[in-house]
Design a protein around this motif. Structure first.
Motif, short mmCIF file in Angstrom:
data_model
loop_
_atom_site.label_atom_id
_atom_site.label_comp_id
_atom_site.label_asym_id
_atom_site.label_seq_id
_atom_site.Cartn_x
_atom_site.Cartn_y
_atom_site.Cartn_z
N TRP A 59 14.35 21.26 -27.32
CA TRP A 59 13.57 20.07 -27.72
C TRP A 59 12.65 19.66 -26.58
N ASP A 114 20.42 13.53 -29.94
CA ASP A 114 21.27 14.63 -30.40
C ASP A 114 21.48 14.58 -31.91
N ASN A 167 18.32 15.71 -33.53
CA ASN A 167 18.18 17.17 -33.36
C ASN A 167 19.09 17.94 -34.32
N GLU A 202 18.47 21.07 -37.04
CA GLU A 202 19.15 22.37 -37.06
C GLU A 202 19.66 22.73 -38.44
#
Ligand code: GTP
Ligand code: MG
Length: 201
Positions: free
Chosen positions: A71, A192, A195, A199
């Motif tokens: 990232w 997180d 992110n 994913e």
């Protein structure tokens, strides 16, 4: 989130020349001297990854950092302070507004607010502009170490009330200090979580 790697990638003043990769990106913006670069160093636990200074106007370009190889974190120049040439006297420099308008990888703008000050028109104006452009943002109150707990609570509470005068709901808000790492876990957890959505999507 554990920070395994944090690398400086490049600086420039042209959003078209920013890294082309499509990984999620988080940008730090706010008035000059509010503590954007210091916060980046605190989050990354690197002393001088981003350049900091006691004098406003230190960060002059769009700076990309690659974190954990998956990232981007972006340190931006501050607004509300103009040095050098007359042409840079615009409150929100065009290359900064262009960055927000054109950077499709941007998943969250962190708008930094100095917890010591009353709500300033320039910050409220910038938040309003982000809203109009439908750019997702969160607020980070900085320099929490400079206030006693009660004053901190009072100021943050007053800020939120001010926001609720023009917003129906509050954005995510964080309280941080780059001097003692307050808020580090919360901000990294928030990144997180976003992110992870990427994913699995
Ligand atoms: P520009 O790049 O000029 O827009 O500024 P900036 O927002 O990146 O601010 P920077 O991180 O350079 O910090 C400005 C000053 O505030 C420096 O003197 C920092 O040491 C100080 N500072 C930043 N964060 C904190 C904090 O959490 N606590 C305290 N006490 N000082 C801070
Ligand atoms: Mg800076």
């Amino acid at each position: 989130m554990q920070i395994k790697s944090a690398e400086f990638i490049l600086s420039n003043s042209d959003v078209e020349k920013c890294p082309a990769s499509r990984i999620p990106e988080y940008a730090f913006i706010g008035r000059s001297n509010v503590g954007k670069s210091s916060l980046i160093n605190m989050l990354m636990q690197r002393k001088s990854l981003a350049k900091t200074s006691g004098r406003p106007g230190k960060t002059q370009l769009i700076n990309h950092f690659l974190i954990n190889k998956n990232w981007h974190l972006v340190d931006l120049p501050g607004y509300g302070y103009a040095r050098v040439s007359k042409s840079s006297k615009k409150v929100f420099q065009k290359f900064i507004t262009d960055y927000f308008l054109k950077r499709e990888q941007l998943v969250c703008a962190f708008v930094l607010i100095d917890c010591r000050h009353d709500p300033q028109p320039i910050d409220l104006q910038f938040l309003e502009w982000l809203g109009q452009q439908q750019i997702p943002f969160s607020i980070i109150f900085t320099k929490a170490d400079k206030l006693k707990p009660n004053a901190l609570k009072r100021n943050v509470g007053a800020y939120k009330l001010k926001l609720l005068e023009s917003w129906e709901a509050l954005p995510p808000c964080f309280i941080t200090s780059s001097s003692n790492s307050t808020g580090r876990d919360e901000v990294l957890q928030y990144i997180d979580d976003i992110n992870s959505e990427f994913e699995y999507s």
